[in-house]
Design an enzyme around this catalytic site. Structure first.
Site, short mmCIF file in Angstrom:
data_model
loop_
_atom_site.label_atom_id
_atom_site.label_comp_id
_atom_site.label_asym_id
_atom_site.label_seq_id
_atom_site.Cartn_x
_atom_site.Cartn_y
_atom_site.Cartn_z
N HIS A 139 30.21 -17.70 -9.75
CA HIS A 139 29.36 -18.89 -9.87
C HIS A 139 29.84 -19.87 -10.94
CE1 HIS A 139 26.49 -17.44 -7.02
NE2 HIS A 139 26.16 -16.38 -7.74
N GLU A 184 22.01 -5.87 -7.01
CA GLU A 184 21.24 -7.12 -7.03
C GLU A 184 20.59 -7.45 -5.69
OE1 GLU A 184 23.89 -10.26 -8.18
OE2 GLU A 184 25.54 -9.51 -6.94
N ASP A 239 19.28 -12.47 -8.82
CA ASP A 239 19.32 -12.10 -7.41
C ASP A 239 18.42 -10.91 -7.13
OD1 ASP A 239 21.03 -13.92 -5.96
OD2 ASP A 239 22.68 -13.16 -7.16
#
Length: 264
Positions: A52, A154, A180
């Site tokens: 990310h 997650e 998440d």
């Protein structure tokens, strides 16, 4: 203060496997000069976000060079997906370990472990004269011993297969992505109080499963106080916030102070 050999970057994988308490920091920006500064502060490891963050593959090696320049922290890369090719590329930069996101089953976990290990234990290709050879050596078995494989828990599917994931032979650690995981538990946003109890229960399940199977267990947190809290609860390593978050926070605080209004 110099880092002792028993606590330097070269000992990261062994300390992780020994479930020592480790504290890391997260890098999301493609800013080697900034990463080098942070790497000298004394964190046990510096996690570089290849999923990310804004660091794409060319930035991974620059970040590892910046971390290693200070000789204090171990460089770890979160790869974009459960992809053996990405794992090989990350480890060829000289990273001391990889964090693999969105692992949902023991079968996937086994594949990720094999991607981190050379024949006969795995499928990783021997890099030869690339940067990893300088940092972790050229003997496959020795390289494998110095590199950590960490998979993220997650998703709902990962929770369903938690025990089998933690029992995966050769896996060094599981790592919680709380944002998440919260979404998987019904949160509408990270921090949604409606999912707070479910998240805390899941964290207990994860730490207990990791403990039963003798592997390390980590989590990403928003600040140092939260890191201390989670470590006291049974996590063995914790990663603090990120450079991009702290850059904004501190800039806002200074703006507020300069205006004298108490508001950014």
């Amino acid at each position: 203060m110099e880092t002792s050999p028993s606590h330097g970057p070269e000992s990261f994988a062994a300390r992780l496997r020994g479930r020592e308490r480790l504290i890391g920091y997260w890098i999301a920006l493609d800013n080697p000069a900034g990463t080098e500064r942070i790497a000298g502060l004394g964190y046990d490891y510096i996690g570089v976000d290849g999923q990310h963050g804004v660091l794409h593959q060319p930035g991974w090696q620059a970040a590892m060079l910046a971390v290693d320049a200070r000789g204090r922290s171990a460089g770890v890369i979160r790869v974009p997906s459960p992809d053996p090719v990405a794992i090989g590329i990350a480890l060829d930069t000289g990273a001391r370990g990889v964090v693999v996101p969105m692992v949902e089953s023991a079968e996937q976990a086994r594949a990720m472990v094999r991607a981190c290990r050379h024949h006969p234990a795995g499928t990783r290709s021997l890099g030869g004269p690339v940067r990893a050879e300088i940092r972790v050596g050229s003997v496959p078995a020795e390289i494998d011993d110095r590199v950590a494989c960490i998979v993220m828990i997650e998703t709902a599917a990962a929770l369903d297969d938690l025990e089998a994931i933690c029992a995966t032979e050769g896996l060094d650690a599981v790592y919680v992505g709380p944002a998440d995981l919260s979404a998987a538990l019904g949160a509408r946003w990270f921090g949604d109080p409606a999912a707070a109890d479910a998240l805390e229960a899941a964290l207990v399940r994860i730490t207990e499963a990791a403990h039963r199977h003798g592997i390390a267990c980590g989590i990403h947190v928003l600040d140092g106080e939260s890191a201390a809290k989670r470590l006291a609860e049974g996590f063995t390593f914790a990663t603090v916030s990120s450079d991009i978050t702290h850059l904004q926070q501190v800039a806002a605080e200074h703006l507020s102070a300069a205006r004298g209004t108490g508001q950014a």
